[in-house]
Design a protein around this motif. Structure first.
Motif, PDB file in Angstrom:
ATOM      1  N   HIS A   1      29.674  12.021  42.031  1.00  0.00           N
ATOM      2  CA  HIS A   1      28.700  11.049  42.528  1.00  0.00           C
ATOM      3  C   HIS A   1      29.198  10.285  43.741  1.00  0.00           C
ATOM      4  N   THR A   2      30.461  10.441  44.118  1.00  0.00           N
ATOM      5  CA  THR A   2      30.969   9.757  45.297  1.00  0.00           C
ATOM      6  C   THR A   2      30.687  10.537  46.569  1.00  0.00           C
ATOM      7  N   GLY A   3      30.323  11.796  46.453  1.00  0.00           N
ATOM      8  CA  GLY A   3      30.043  12.629  47.610  1.00  0.00           C
ATOM      9  C   GLY A   3      28.553  12.752  47.871  1.00  0.00           C
ATOM     10  N   PRO A   4      28.169  13.798  48.589  1.00  0.00           N
ATOM     11  CA  PRO A   4      26.747  13.995  48.877  1.00  0.00           C
ATOM     12  C   PRO A   4      25.955  14.317  47.615  1.00  0.00           C
ATOM     13  N   ASN A   5      24.659  14.151  47.703  1.00  0.00           N
ATOM     14  CA  ASN A   5      23.772  14.408  46.575  1.00  0.00           C
ATOM     15  C   ASN A   5      23.920  15.853  46.109  1.00  0.00           C
ATOM     16  N   GLN A   6      24.238  16.041  44.834  1.00  0.00           N
ATOM     17  CA  GLN A   6      24.445  17.381  44.287  1.00  0.00           C
ATOM     18  C   GLN A   6      23.465  17.697  43.174  1.00  0.00           C
ATOM     19  N   GLY A   7      22.378  16.976  43.096  1.00  0.00           N
ATOM     20  CA  GLY A   7      21.367  17.253  42.091  1.00  0.00           C
ATOM     21  C   GLY A   7      21.636  16.491  40.801  1.00  0.00           C
ATOM     22  N   TYR A   8      21.068  16.993  39.728  1.00  0.00           N
ATOM     23  CA  TYR A   8      21.186  16.341  38.434  1.00  0.00           C
ATOM     24  C   TYR A   8      22.361  16.918  37.652  1.00  0.00           C
ATOM     25  N   TYR A   9      23.037  16.068  36.893  1.00  0.00           N
ATOM     26  CA  TYR A   9      24.195  16.420  36.057  1.00  0.00           C
ATOM     27  C   TYR A   9      25.288  17.154  36.836  1.00  0.00           C
ATOM     28  N   PRO A  10      25.731  16.623  37.977  1.00  0.00           N
ATOM     29  CA  PRO A  10      26.739  17.335  38.761  1.00  0.00           C
ATOM     30  C   PRO A  10      28.112  17.353  38.102  1.00  0.00           C
ATOM     31  N   GLY A  11      28.486  16.295  37.414  1.00  0.00           N
ATOM     32  CA  GLY A  11      29.793  16.265  36.757  1.00  0.00           C
ATOM     33  C   GLY A  11      29.874  17.249  35.612  1.00  0.00           C
TER      34      GLY A  11
ATOM     35  N   LEU B   1      34.405  16.857  29.365  1.00  0.00           N
ATOM     36  CA  LEU B   1      33.018  17.356  29.390  1.00  0.00           C
ATOM     37  C   LEU B   1      32.021  16.440  28.687  1.00  0.00           C
ATOM     38  N   PRO B   2      32.237  16.012  27.444  1.00  0.00           N
ATOM     39  CA  PRO B   2      31.222  15.138  26.823  1.00  0.00           C
ATOM     40  C   PRO B   2      31.095  13.786  27.516  1.00  0.00           C
ATOM     41  N   PHE B   3      32.211  13.251  28.038  1.00  0.00           N
ATOM     42  CA  PHE B   3      32.147  11.980  28.739  1.00  0.00           C
ATOM     43  C   PHE B   3      31.382  12.126  30.063  1.00  0.00           C
ATOM     44  N   SER B   4      31.568  13.259  30.724  1.00  0.00           N
ATOM     45  CA  SER B   4      30.816  13.511  31.956  1.00  0.00           C
ATOM     46  C   SER B   4      29.331  13.651  31.663  1.00  0.00           C
ATOM     47  N   ALA B   5      29.007  14.294  30.551  1.00  0.00           N
ATOM     48  CA  ALA B   5      27.595  14.448  30.186  1.00  0.00           C
ATOM     49  C   ALA B   5      26.956  13.080  29.912  1.00  0.00           C
TER      50      ALA B   5
ATOM     51  N   VAL C   1      23.672   8.514  32.054  1.00  0.00           N
ATOM     52  CA  VAL C   1      23.533   7.113  32.469  1.00  0.00           C
ATOM     53  C   VAL C   1      23.135   7.041  33.945  1.00  0.00           C
ATOM     54  N   LEU C   2      23.670   7.934  34.772  1.00  0.00           N
ATOM     55  CA  LEU C   2      23.393   7.922  36.211  1.00  0.00           C
ATOM     56  C   LEU C   2      22.155   8.733  36.596  1.00  0.00           C
ATOM     57  N   LEU C   3      21.415   9.227  35.624  1.00  0.00           N
ATOM     58  CA  LEU C   3      20.214  10.020  35.899  1.00  0.00           C
ATOM     59  C   LEU C   3      19.182   9.273  36.746  1.00  0.00           C
ATOM     60  N   PRO C   4      18.892   7.982  36.494  1.00  0.00           N
ATOM     61  CA  PRO C   4      17.950   7.278  37.387  1.00  0.00           C
ATOM     62  C   PRO C   4      18.453   7.210  38.830  1.00  0.00           C
ATOM     63  N   TYR C   5      19.758   7.040  38.998  1.00  0.00           N
ATOM     64  CA  TYR C   5      20.343   7.017  40.339  1.00  0.00           C
ATOM     65  C   TYR C   5      20.172   8.372  41.028  1.00  0.00           C
ATOM     66  N   ASP C   6      20.398   9.462  40.272  1.00  0.00           N
ATOM     67  CA  ASP C   6      20.198  10.801  40.839  1.00  0.00           C
ATOM     68  C   ASP C   6      18.745  11.039  41.205  1.00  0.00           C
ATOM     69  N   TYR C   7      17.828  10.543  40.377  1.00  0.00           N
ATOM     70  CA  TYR C   7      16.410  10.690  40.670  1.00  0.00           C
ATOM     71  C   TYR C   7      16.038   9.930  41.931  1.00  0.00           C
TER      72      TYR C   7
END
Length: 114
Positions: A25-35, A60-64, A69-75
């Motif tokens: 999330h610190t880089g360019p927009n990579q879509g949804y669930y990039p981590g 993996l589970p922590f990234s999910a 949590v960051l889904l609204p930000y990605d949207y």
């Protein structure tokens, strides 16, 4: 002794708090669930070292959760121009514009191929 175990466990959990998600999330927009996608890609990659596999599996589970949590930000970022965030895309677009303006089509076709 029990307090030390709780503190150590808490520190380990905080250290692995969705690292892939935060980094992507610190880089360019990579879509949804990039981590989560990055962690899955590392797990499937044959070049990932055997020492990294358990750490990636633990992350993996922590990234999910963090990606959720960051889904609204990605949207919110989904409508933005991807080239505005990516330095490489901005440079390539600028080079293509300069080459088109210079009128050298053979050189422009060469840059477009890369």
């Amino acid at each position: 002794m029990k307090t030390i175990k709780v503190i150590a466990t808490s520190c380990i959990l905080l250290a692995t708090n969705g690292c892939s998600s935060v980094m992507s999330h610190t880089g360019p927009n990579q879509g949804y669930y990039p981590g989560t996608r990055a962690s899955m890609g590392m797990l499937k990659d044959d070049n990932t070292s055997w020492a990294m596999m358990p750490l990636v599996a633990l992350d993996l589970p922590f990234s999910a959760v963090m990606d959720t949590v960051l889904l609204p930000y990605d949207y919110m970022r989904s409508d933005s121009d991807d080239t505005a965030d990516s330095p490489k895309a901005r440079i390539l677009r600028g080079e293509e514009q300069n080459l088109a303006a210079s009128g050298d089509p053979s050189h422009a076709a060469n840059v477009a191929a890369h």
